[in-house]
Write an enzyme that holds these catalytic residues in place. Structure first.
Site, mmCIF file in Angstrom:
data_model
loop_
_atom_site.group_PDB
_atom_site.id
_atom_site.type_symbol
_atom_site.label_atom_id
_atom_site.label_comp_id
_atom_site.label_asym_id
_atom_site.label_seq_id
_atom_site.Cartn_x
_atom_site.Cartn_y
_atom_site.Cartn_z
ATOM 1 N N LYS A 116 0.807 -1.218 0.000
ATOM 2 C CA LYS A 116 0.000 0.000 0.000
ATOM 3 C C LYS A 116 0.841 1.270 0.000
ATOM 4 O O LYS A 116 0.425 2.300 -0.524
ATOM 5 C CB LYS A 116 -0.967 -0.032 1.187
ATOM 6 C CG LYS A 116 -2.019 -1.117 1.039
ATOM 7 C CD LYS A 116 -2.938 -1.166 2.228
ATOM 8 C CE LYS A 116 -4.032 -2.224 2.014
ATOM 9 N NZ LYS A 116 -3.522 -3.564 1.798
ATOM 10 N N GLU A 200 -2.689 7.338 7.323
ATOM 11 C CA GLU A 200 -3.275 8.306 6.410
ATOM 12 C C GLU A 200 -4.468 8.972 7.075
ATOM 13 O O GLU A 200 -5.018 8.473 8.064
ATOM 14 C CB GLU A 200 -3.712 7.634 5.108
ATOM 15 C CG GLU A 200 -4.850 6.651 5.279
ATOM 16 C CD GLU A 200 -5.184 5.903 3.996
ATOM 17 O OE1 GLU A 200 -4.403 6.013 3.044
ATOM 18 O OE2 GLU A 200 -6.214 5.219 3.968
ATOM 19 N N GLU A 275 -9.596 0.547 -5.409
ATOM 20 C CA GLU A 275 -10.525 1.056 -4.409
ATOM 21 C C GLU A 275 -10.408 2.573 -4.287
ATOM 22 O O GLU A 275 -9.311 3.130 -4.323
ATOM 23 C CB GLU A 275 -10.268 0.393 -3.058
ATOM 24 C CG GLU A 275 -10.428 -1.119 -3.093
ATOM 25 C CD GLU A 275 -10.516 -1.726 -1.703
ATOM 26 O OE1 GLU A 275 -10.356 -0.976 -0.711
ATOM 27 O OE2 GLU A 275 -10.756 -2.939 -1.610
ATOM 28 N N GLU A 288 -6.386 2.238 -2.647
ATOM 29 C CA GLU A 288 -5.409 1.165 -2.815
ATOM 30 C C GLU A 288 -5.831 0.291 -3.980
ATOM 31 O O GLU A 288 -6.959 0.389 -4.465
ATOM 32 C CB GLU A 288 -5.304 0.317 -1.541
ATOM 33 C CG GLU A 288 -6.608 -0.389 -1.174
ATOM 34 C CD GLU A 288 -6.548 -1.056 0.189
ATOM 35 O OE1 GLU A 288 -5.748 -0.604 1.023
ATOM 36 O OE2 GLU A 288 -7.306 -2.006 0.407
ATOM 37 N N ASN A 290 -6.093 -3.770 -4.930
ATOM 38 C CA ASN A 290 -5.999 -5.156 -4.486
ATOM 39 C C ASN A 290 -5.645 -6.022 -5.677
ATOM 40 O O ASN A 290 -6.436 -6.149 -6.624
ATOM 41 C CB ASN A 290 -7.322 -5.606 -3.857
ATOM 42 C CG ASN A 290 -7.559 -4.926 -2.530
ATOM 43 O OD1 ASN A 290 -6.769 -5.066 -1.603
ATOM 44 N ND2 ASN A 290 -8.631 -4.163 -2.438
ATOM 45 N N PHE A 348 -20.472 -7.847 17.624
ATOM 46 C CA PHE A 348 -19.914 -8.543 16.462
ATOM 47 C C PHE A 348 -18.641 -9.314 16.808
ATOM 48 O O PHE A 348 -17.762 -9.480 15.967
ATOM 49 C CB PHE A 348 -19.629 -7.561 15.316
ATOM 50 C CG PHE A 348 -20.850 -6.863 14.810
ATOM 51 C CD1 PHE A 348 -21.686 -7.472 13.891
ATOM 52 C CD2 PHE A 348 -21.183 -5.599 15.269
ATOM 53 C CE1 PHE A 348 -22.821 -6.832 13.426
ATOM 54 C CE2 PHE A 348 -22.322 -4.948 14.814
ATOM 55 C CZ PHE A 348 -23.137 -5.564 13.894
#
Length: 666
Positions: A116, A200, A275, A288, A290, A348
């Protein structure tokens, strides 16, 4: 074409690749760890090779072990799936040296775009708009704090080699930056064998929209529309759809062309995803790339009709893309709900155990709608603590977005999963949420709409009335069967009554049933009537009914005096009583829950990484008490209020079950 390929992965994505390979007439080889000896991908493949212990860093991501399996089986190519070694340039290099095709991009593209930090620099050099951030490596937590201050909070702390939400933290202040840096570093090392971190700016109120690209080794590159991936929790996608309800054709074209230009700039081949974050004015910023197949690729396949795995295999074999950009038409709308082994009622947190019941809805594809379920598990199988908690991807397609949502609602209602905590109720709740239905969503959706966590759904009065009518009709059928089995209906000595009181979600409905051979008409005291028809019989766990001609699907199980019914994210105790029974039930005292306010209970099965306090410590609200690791994620447990630690029952390194007592307070 290749005669045999090895899938260097597990779970649903391994099964997905096997399906396409089988369709193409290609033999498949599965690899598996100790934990996956009975896994579905092992059963589906033509061959399977054991590669080591359960932890991924001792099996699935050990390059030498995967290479040995390739040599043993004579596989000509390898599909890496996603995660694990899918974006590992050293693995691609090892395959190239062995003369084995990598069903993915060249190692150079992986190095440039899979990392990245490097990909950000390349994007900036190519004049692609990027989010402000620090692209250099960060040595320690204090440097992370300094950089975060310079960028300006909030910031995103991310693993350079990361993906799938692993090794990612949002920091809102200095303390969060310190904690986030260390946790991200630990998770990155555990999941990817690479602990490099970058920081970032975290853009608030963004949409997460990505472009699917497909390129061959002959200079051709096309984009296959976009996917909206804004429904996330902990930076992990939960619901995806294609296309986005937000983009217009002009923005879609600009993002697609930019994505292809970026891919070609690094010599990219195979399927890949670029993305972006998109603001409210449709300004988009490169996030980024992928360099692999994405988890959510099925929604793109459903709206384009393109099998991305097949295209990846053909490109790896050296074929030219037969598809041109003009051939790509977006047809209808597709939704994907990720079924996770995690408990939405417990924040979750991961859940493990045996799937005592696993019955997905029937897959189908017509011009009016489609249901697809990509899965890697089966009824009776175990959900392991060692791997990602996603166990299936339920996808639907419809001619319009509203159609796709409605198909998803019914499919979720029809999906039976028992034995573990799972997020089906939450996915169902999202499908009915007004903001989601309108398309007015951002990556902050879950955080904003469920700030106190998910506590189930309060159904509308109209829906409750439909369920109450159904429960009364079903109860009548069950009572008739029970009476016949016991013999009490012989010679009409006992008749099942017509008057009932149905209680659910704190509301009672007094009803009168008039039945016939085709169904039952249920009349409420206010004069409204509901016509209920169904082929449900007692003992069936899924009741598919029609109420006033409209579908109603209820997950159903018998409880004393009625049913447990689950529908659209609500979990209901439905009591069906005679008027006299209802009168007496109203006088019964309510049972109180046990007081656990002075206990810290383990919220999930997991490993105690560290304990941050000792007996006698005074703790403050929000203070870290201990860290529990489960399914490759570190979870910091914090004090809910001020208190004094009176007893600690665990040590670092211990494995705990859910609700085991970690520590006690005075």
């Amino acid at each position: 074409m290749f005669k045999k390929i090895l899938i260097a992965n597990r779970g649903e994505i391994a099964c997905r690749v096997i399906k396409t390979a089988r369709k193409m007439g290609i033999k498949t080889v599965a690899i598996y760890s100790d934990a996956d000896a009975q896994a579905l991908h092992v059963q589906m493949a033509d061959e399977a090779v054991h590669i080591g212990p359960a932890p991924a860093n001792q099996s699935y991501i050990v390059i030498d072990k995967v290479m040995a399996a390739i040599k043993e089986t004579g596989a000509e190519a390898v599909h890496p799936g996603y995660g694990f070694l899918s974006e590992n340039a050293k693995f691609a290099e090892a395959l190239e040296a062995a003369g084995v095709a990598f069903i993915g991009p060249p190692k150079g593209a992986i190095e440039k775009m899979g990392d990245k930090i490097t990909s950000k620099k390349i994007a900036q050099e190519a004049k692609v708009s990027t989010v402000p951030g620090h692209m250099g490596l960060i040595e320690d937590a204090e440097e992370a704090v300094k950089i975060s201050k310079e960028i300006g909070y909030p910031v995103m702390i991310k693993a350079s080699a990361g993906g799938g939400g692993k090794g990612m933290r949002i920091a809102w202040d200095d303390d969060g930056a310190r904690e986030g840096f260390q946790s991200s570093k630990n998770e990155a090392a555990s999941s990817f064998g690479d602990d490099r971190i970058f920081i970032e700016k975290f853009v608030t109120q963004p949409r997460h929209i990505e472009i699917q690209v497909l390129a061959d080794a002959h200079g051709n590159c096309i984009y296959l529309g976009e996917r909206e991936c804004s429904i996330q929790r902990r930076q992990q996608k939960v619901i995806e759809e294609a296309p986005s309800p937000f983009l217009d054709e002009k923005t879609r074209k600009a993002m697609g062309e930019q994505s292809c230009a970026l891919a070609q700039a690094v010599g990219y081949t195979s399927a890949g995803t670029v993305e972006f974050i998109v603001d409210g004015d449709r300004n988009f910023y490169f996030l980024e790339m992928n360099t692999r197949l994405q988890v959510e690729h099925p929604v793109t396949e459903l709206i384009t009709g393109v099998d991305l795995v097949e295209q990846m295999i053909r490109v790896a074999y050296g074929e030219k893309l037969k598809l041109k950009q003009k051939d790509i038409k977006l047809n209808g709308w597709a939704m994907e709900s990720r079924l996770y082994a995690e408990d939405p009622y417990r924040g979750f947190l991961p859940s493990i155990g045996r799937l005592t019941r696993y019955r997905p809805p029937e897959e189908k594809h017509t011009d009016k709608g489609a249901v697809r379920n990509d899965t890697g598990v089966y009824e009776g199988g175990e959900i392991s603590m060692y791997y990602d908690p996603m166990i299936a991807k339920l996808c639907t397609w419809g001619p319009t977005r509203a159609d796709a949502i409605e198909h998803m609602r019914v499919a979720l209602d029809s999906f039976e999963v028992e034995g573990i905590g799972h997020n089906l109720p939450f996915c169902a709740a999202v499908m009915d949420h007004p903001k989601f239905v309108s398309g007015d969503i951002t990556t902050a959706f879950i955080e904003e709409e469920y700030p106190d966590g998910f506590e189930g759904v309060e159904l509308s009065q109209e829906t409750l009335a439909r369920i109450a009518s159904s429960a009364a009709a079903m109860h009548r059928v069950a009572e008739i069967r029970r009476a016949r089995i016991s013999g009490t209906m012989d010679n009409h000595r006992r008749k099942v009554g017509k008057d009932w009181v149905v209680t659910l979600q704190g509301v009672s409905f007094e009803v009168k049933i008039k039945a016939d051979k085709k169904g039952a008409t249920v009349k409420h005291v206010d004069g409204t009537k509901h016509r209920v028809t169904s082929k449900w019989t007692p003992g069936q766990s899924l009741a598919k009914l029609k109420v006033d001609g409209k579908k109603l699907v209820l997950k159903t199980e018998k409880i004393s005096g009625g049913f447990r019914m689950r529908h659209r994210g609500a979990d209901l105790k439905v009591h069906v009583r005679t008027p006299r029974q209802a009168e007496l039930a109203a006088l019964m005292p309510e049972k109180l829950a046990a007081d656990t306010s002075k206990l810290l209970l383990c919220p999930m099965p997991g490993l105690i990484v560290k304990v941050d306090v000792k007996v006698g410590d005074e703790v403050q609200e929000g203070q870290a008490l201990c860290t529990v690791e489960a399914m490759k994620m570190e979870n910091i447990l914090r004090a809910e209020r001020k208190g004094k630690v009176s007893k600690i029952n665990v040590d670092a390194g211990e494995n705990l079950a859910v609700d085991e007592i970690i520590m006690e307070f005075e």
